[in-house]
Motif scaffolding. Structure first.
Motif, PDB file in Angstrom:
ATOM      1  N   TYR A  64      49.159  68.389 -32.037  1.00 45.27           N
ATOM      2  CA  TYR A  64      49.469  66.958 -32.082  1.00 45.27           C
ATOM      3  C   TYR A  64      48.514  66.207 -33.005  1.00 45.27           C
ATOM      4  O   TYR A  64      47.398  66.667 -33.287  1.00 45.27           O
ATOM      5  CB  TYR A  64      49.459  66.337 -30.685  1.00 45.27           C
ATOM      6  CG  TYR A  64      48.174  66.502 -29.889  1.00 45.27           C
ATOM      7  CD1 TYR A  64      47.155  65.565 -29.952  1.00 45.27           C
ATOM      8  CD2 TYR A  64      47.993  67.604 -29.060  1.00 45.27           C
ATOM      9  CE1 TYR A  64      45.993  65.718 -29.216  1.00 45.27           C
ATOM     10  CE2 TYR A  64      46.820  67.769 -28.323  1.00 45.27           C
ATOM     11  CZ  TYR A  64      45.828  66.821 -28.408  1.00 45.27           C
ATOM     12  OH  TYR A  64      44.667  66.985 -27.691  1.00 45.27           O
ATOM     13  N   GLN A  65      48.994  65.084 -33.510  1.00 51.16           N
ATOM     14  CA  GLN A  65      48.205  64.200 -34.361  1.00 51.16           C
ATOM     15  C   GLN A  65      47.057  63.643 -33.525  1.00 51.16           C
ATOM     16  O   GLN A  65      47.287  63.029 -32.472  1.00 51.16           O
ATOM     17  CB  GLN A  65      49.081  63.053 -34.874  1.00 51.16           C
ATOM     18  CG  GLN A  65      50.097  63.483 -35.902  1.00 51.16           C
ATOM     19  CD  GLN A  65      49.439  63.767 -37.242  1.00 51.16           C
ATOM     20  OE1 GLN A  65      49.143  62.860 -37.996  1.00 51.16           O
ATOM     21  NE2 GLN A  65      49.198  65.042 -37.533  1.00 51.16           N
ATOM     22  N   HIS A  66      45.836  63.840 -34.003  1.00 47.26           N
ATOM     23  CA  HIS A  66      44.685  63.529 -33.166  1.00 47.26           C
ATOM     24  C   HIS A  66      43.544  62.970 -34.002  1.00 47.26           C
ATOM     25  O   HIS A  66      43.231  63.497 -35.067  1.00 47.26           O
ATOM     26  CB  HIS A  66      44.238  64.836 -32.490  1.00 47.26           C
ATOM     27  CG  HIS A  66      43.069  64.692 -31.566  1.00 47.26           C
ATOM     28  ND1 HIS A  66      43.026  63.777 -30.540  1.00 47.26           N
ATOM     29  CD2 HIS A  66      41.904  65.380 -31.497  1.00 47.26           C
ATOM     30  CE1 HIS A  66      41.882  63.903 -29.883  1.00 47.26           C
ATOM     31  NE2 HIS A  66      41.184  64.862 -30.449  1.00 47.26           N
ATOM     32  N   THR A  72      41.715  54.981 -31.432  1.00 41.99           N
ATOM     33  CA  THR A  72      42.769  54.387 -32.264  1.00 41.99           C
ATOM     34  C   THR A  72      43.071  55.358 -33.400  1.00 41.99           C
ATOM     35  O   THR A  72      42.323  56.319 -33.632  1.00 41.99           O
ATOM     36  CB  THR A  72      42.331  53.029 -32.852  1.00 41.99           C
ATOM     37  OG1 THR A  72      41.061  53.195 -33.456  1.00 41.99           O
ATOM     38  CG2 THR A  72      42.268  51.959 -31.779  1.00 41.99           C
ATOM     39  N   TRP A  73      44.166  55.097 -34.114  1.00 40.31           N
ATOM     40  CA  TRP A  73      44.556  55.981 -35.209  1.00 40.31           C
ATOM     41  C   TRP A  73      43.442  56.052 -36.246  1.00 40.31           C
ATOM     42  O   TRP A  73      42.815  55.033 -36.561  1.00 40.31           O
ATOM     43  CB  TRP A  73      45.851  55.452 -35.842  1.00 40.31           C
ATOM     44  CG  TRP A  73      46.482  56.419 -36.779  1.00 40.31           C
ATOM     45  CD1 TRP A  73      47.322  57.439 -36.466  1.00 40.31           C
ATOM     46  CD2 TRP A  73      46.331  56.448 -38.201  1.00 40.31           C
ATOM     47  NE1 TRP A  73      47.706  58.114 -37.595  1.00 40.31           N
ATOM     48  CE2 TRP A  73      47.113  57.528 -38.680  1.00 40.31           C
ATOM     49  CE3 TRP A  73      45.619  55.688 -39.129  1.00 40.31           C
ATOM     50  CZ2 TRP A  73      47.206  57.854 -40.033  1.00 40.31           C
ATOM     51  CZ3 TRP A  73      45.706  56.017 -40.481  1.00 40.31           C
ATOM     52  CH2 TRP A  73      46.489  57.083 -40.918  1.00 40.31           C
ATOM     53  N   GLY A  74      43.170  57.231 -36.764  1.00 40.64           N
ATOM     54  CA  GLY A  74      42.094  57.404 -37.751  1.00 40.64           C
ATOM     55  C   GLY A  74      42.332  58.669 -38.536  1.00 40.64           C
ATOM     56  O   GLY A  74      43.484  59.037 -38.757  1.00 40.64           O
ATOM     57  N   PHE A 166      56.121  60.645 -48.211  1.00 40.77           N
ATOM     58  CA  PHE A 166      56.662  61.957 -48.571  1.00 40.77           C
ATOM     59  C   PHE A 166      56.060  62.921 -47.557  1.00 40.77           C
ATOM     60  O   PHE A 166      55.030  63.540 -47.813  1.00 40.77           O
ATOM     61  CB  PHE A 166      56.193  62.279 -49.998  1.00 40.77           C
ATOM     62  CG  PHE A 166      56.838  63.469 -50.644  1.00 40.77           C
ATOM     63  CD1 PHE A 166      58.117  63.397 -51.154  1.00 40.77           C
ATOM     64  CD2 PHE A 166      56.131  64.672 -50.786  1.00 40.77           C
ATOM     65  CE1 PHE A 166      58.692  64.499 -51.785  1.00 40.77           C
ATOM     66  CE2 PHE A 166      56.699  65.765 -51.420  1.00 40.77           C
ATOM     67  CZ  PHE A 166      57.987  65.668 -51.917  1.00 40.77           C
ATOM     68  N   ARG A 167      56.688  62.974 -46.364  1.00 39.04           N
ATOM     69  CA  ARG A 167      55.912  63.643 -45.308  1.00 39.04           C
ATOM     70  C   ARG A 167      56.731  64.254 -44.173  1.00 39.04           C
ATOM     71  O   ARG A 167      57.927  64.105 -44.084  1.00 39.04           O
ATOM     72  CB  ARG A 167      54.904  62.671 -44.716  1.00 39.04           C
ATOM     73  CG  ARG A 167      55.480  61.405 -44.120  1.00 39.04           C
ATOM     74  CD  ARG A 167      54.339  60.599 -43.489  1.00 39.04           C
ATOM     75  NE  ARG A 167      54.809  59.353 -42.914  1.00 39.04           N
ATOM     76  CZ  ARG A 167      54.795  58.183 -43.542  1.00 39.04           C
ATOM     77  NH1 ARG A 167      54.327  58.088 -44.773  1.00 39.04           N
ATOM     78  NH2 ARG A 167      55.240  57.100 -42.927  1.00 39.04           N
ATOM     79  N   ASP A 168      55.986  64.905 -43.285  1.00 41.62           N
ATOM     80  CA  ASP A 168      56.444  65.440 -42.007  1.00 41.62           C
ATOM     81  C   ASP A 168      57.419  66.613 -42.163  1.00 41.62           C
ATOM     82  O   ASP A 168      58.528  66.594 -41.614  1.00 41.62           O
ATOM     83  CB  ASP A 168      57.076  64.324 -41.147  1.00 41.62           C
ATOM     84  CG  ASP A 168      56.164  63.112 -41.008  1.00 41.62           C
ATOM     85  OD1 ASP A 168      54.952  63.264 -41.246  1.00 41.62           O
ATOM     86  OD2 ASP A 168      56.654  62.011 -40.675  1.00 41.62           O
TER      87      ASP A 168
HETATM   88  C1  FRU Z   1      54.693  59.049 -37.380  1.00 42.16           C
HETATM   89  C2  FRU Z   1      53.671  59.222 -38.482  1.00 42.16           C
HETATM   90  C3  FRU Z   1      54.082  60.353 -39.405  1.00 42.16           C
HETATM   91  C4  FRU Z   1      52.779  60.787 -40.005  1.00 42.16           C
HETATM   92  C5  FRU Z   1      51.846  60.614 -38.826  1.00 42.16           C
HETATM   93  C6  FRU Z   1      50.455  60.226 -39.215  1.00 42.16           C
HETATM   94  O1  FRU Z   1      54.188  58.434 -36.258  1.00 42.16           O
HETATM   95  O2  FRU Z   1      53.506  58.003 -39.195  1.00 42.16           O
HETATM   96  O3  FRU Z   1      55.048  59.995 -40.368  1.00 42.16           O
HETATM   97  O4  FRU Z   1      52.799  62.104 -40.454  1.00 42.16           O
HETATM   98  O5  FRU Z   1      52.403  59.610 -38.006  1.00 42.16           O
HETATM   99  O6  FRU Z   1      49.607  60.235 -38.108  1.00 42.16           O
END
Ligand code: FRU
Length: 481
Positions: A64-66, A72-74, A166-168
């Motif tokens: 997971y995105q961490h 907070t997001w970083g 351009f992602r994911d």
């Molecule tokens: C979706 C997103 C994705 C990106 C990620 C970055 O919530 O914006 O597009 O890869 O979060 O954390």
């Protein structure tokens, strides 16, 4: 808006806990820590990434995105958890950390059974976006120790971005074209690329213009073959393209739309729809985003999990050492609604349903409620606590809708976007409706038991809800095993 923040306390907690292997079954260290939903031990979490089921060990892997440095997001890392039952999670050390090519955004994992990439037979390969100041590119890393550690490919990046978003990348082995297929989110379209070796990618086609909702950026796609459920008589399978969008969701902010169609090995085409509005949402709540599915789930199941939050207020939620949790696991299938429209059925996975324990008299901070509602009259379901905070759910048989009002549910003060009343069409008219409510410390997930719709909303009551009033039906309440 995403912004960086690095509180010292959270760094210490991350060092003490997040980087060590530690069991996280039912952690209740703070009031809004979920009991049976996956959450990070400390620090920030957003999208689920790279999920795969390992048939050898029977473990479901979830990355997971961490942000390990704050709540907070970083700077994004891939953190890692595993579970034998999709309910109890073990946390592992961070799997992929930023390097000179950028931070680690969302992506997927595949098992390279035939060693197409040359990292070894059955190597696990992660494909993800690397984000840096000058853009977003796709990179790969491989693991030969069961997904614990990854080595990045020296030829990274394998696909350079030509636009800002351009992602994911979500990758699978396509039996139709006999190659790897990557779905990639590119601003407001999904692009498909093909590859023989996961390193060299060729553009195949695009999908998006003129379809679905375009009120935000398209993110986290997933192309899956979904089996008919025999609801309304369909056993036929169709290809479904999940596309998360932010903002633009039906109640503001983030949500998951999807398209039902056909895939010919090169191009995705949506089955024509007569519906107005035609956008199909996988969940009709406010807190269901970045939903993607597990690779290699047993028995060809399509098992999905979503991030239980919304970018409108994700960074402000009133938790302390950690932020965010994921939804319960859901199994996806295909059905046809009363208008003859193909839709994705969303049901709690058998593993999620198995948490139902003994029947109890009153709701508690973590419980499951089965509702049997009479389809000939409206029903009003009120979940409340001793402070007078409440969530009011309504089944409106005339309008054929179900709604959940959280405007008086507890703390809504952290964002003016939080108070909301979310509504879903019922899609299938029945004599009686069987609904299932999953209640945890800060969330309510409502499901039509046959999967016609789902609704996921966060709630922050100052004390747990302990009263349930049902007008127009019967309820059974179960504690959580
Ligand atoms: C979706 C997103 C994705 C990106 C990620 C970055 O919530 O914006 O597009 O890869 O979060 O954390």
């Amino acid at each position: 808006m995403k912004k960086s923040f690095f509180p010292i306390a959270a760094i210490c907690i991350a060092i003490l806990t997040g980087c060590a292997k530690a069991p996280a079954n039912h952690p209740t260290d703070e009031p809004f820590r979920s009991v049976y939903h996956h959450s990070p031990l400390a620090g920030w979490m957003n999208d689920p990434n790279g999920m795969y089921y390992d048939a050898q060990t029977g473990l479901w892997h979830l990355y997971y995105q961490h942000n390990p440095f704050g709540t907070t997001w970083g700077p994004m890392h891939w953190a890692h958890s595993t579970s034998a039952d999709l309910v109890h999670w073990e946390h592992h050390p961070i799997a992929i950390a930023p390097d000179s090519l950028g931070t680690i955004f969302s992506g997927s994992c595949v098992i390279d059974r035939n060693n197409t990439a040359g990292f070894g037979e059955n190597a696990l390969i992660a494909i993800y976006t690397q984000s840096e100041v000058c853009g977003q590119n796709q990179s790969i890393s491989y693991s030969t120790d069961g997904g614990q550690t990854f080595t990045s490919y020296e030829g990274n990046p394998v696909l350079m971005g030509d636009i800002a978003d351009f992602r994911d990348p979500k990758v699978f082995w396509d039996e139709i074209s006999n190659r790897w297929i990557m779905s990639l989110a590119c601003q407001q379209e999904i692009r498909f690329y093909g590859s023989a070796n996961l390193k060299d990618w060729t553009f195949l086609s695009r999908f998006g213009e003129g379809y679905g909702c375009h009120d935000g950026v398209w993110e986290c796609p997933d192309l899956i073959k979904v089996q008919g459920d025999n609801i309304q008589g369909t056993k036929e399978s169709k290809w479904v393209l999940l596309v998360n969008i932010n903002p633009g969701g039906p109640f503001g902010g983030s949500a998951t739309q999807y398209f039902v169609g056909d895939w010919d090995g090169k191009k995705f085409n949506e089955v024509p729809s007569n519906q107005v509005p035609s956008t199909k949402w996988l969940d009709y709540g406010k807190d269901h985003y970045a939903t993607v599915t597990w690779a290699y789930a047993p028995e060809d199941r399509i098992v999905a999990i979503g991030w239980m939050s919304n970018w409108q207020y994700a960074n402000q939620l009133p938790t302390v050492a950690f932020r965010s949790q994921n939804t319960v696991a859901r199994d996806l299938s295909l059905y046809i609604d009363d208008e003859g429209e193909y839709r994705v059925a969303v049901k709690p996975s058998p593993e999620s349903l198995a948490i139902r324990g003994e029947e109890i008299k009153r709701p508690s901070d973590a419980c499951v409620i089965d509702l049997e509602l009479d389809g000939s009259r409206d029903a009003l379901i009120t979940l409340s606590n001793d402070k007078g905070e409440k969530v009011v759910m309504t089944l409106d048989v005339h309008r054929q809708t179900f709604s959940m009002d959280r405007t008086a549910s507890g703390d809504c003060s952290f964002s003016h976007d939080f108070a909301a009343n979310t509504t879903t069409p019922l899609f299938v008219k029945r004599d009686a409706y069987h609904l299932i409510l999953f209640i945890d410390h800060c969330s309510i997930e409502a499901f039509d038991s046959e999967g016609a719709w789902a609704m996921t909303n966060l709630v922050f009551p100052s004390v747990p809800y302990n009263h349930l009033d049902v007008q127009g039906g019967e309820a059974k309440i179960f504690n959580v095993r």
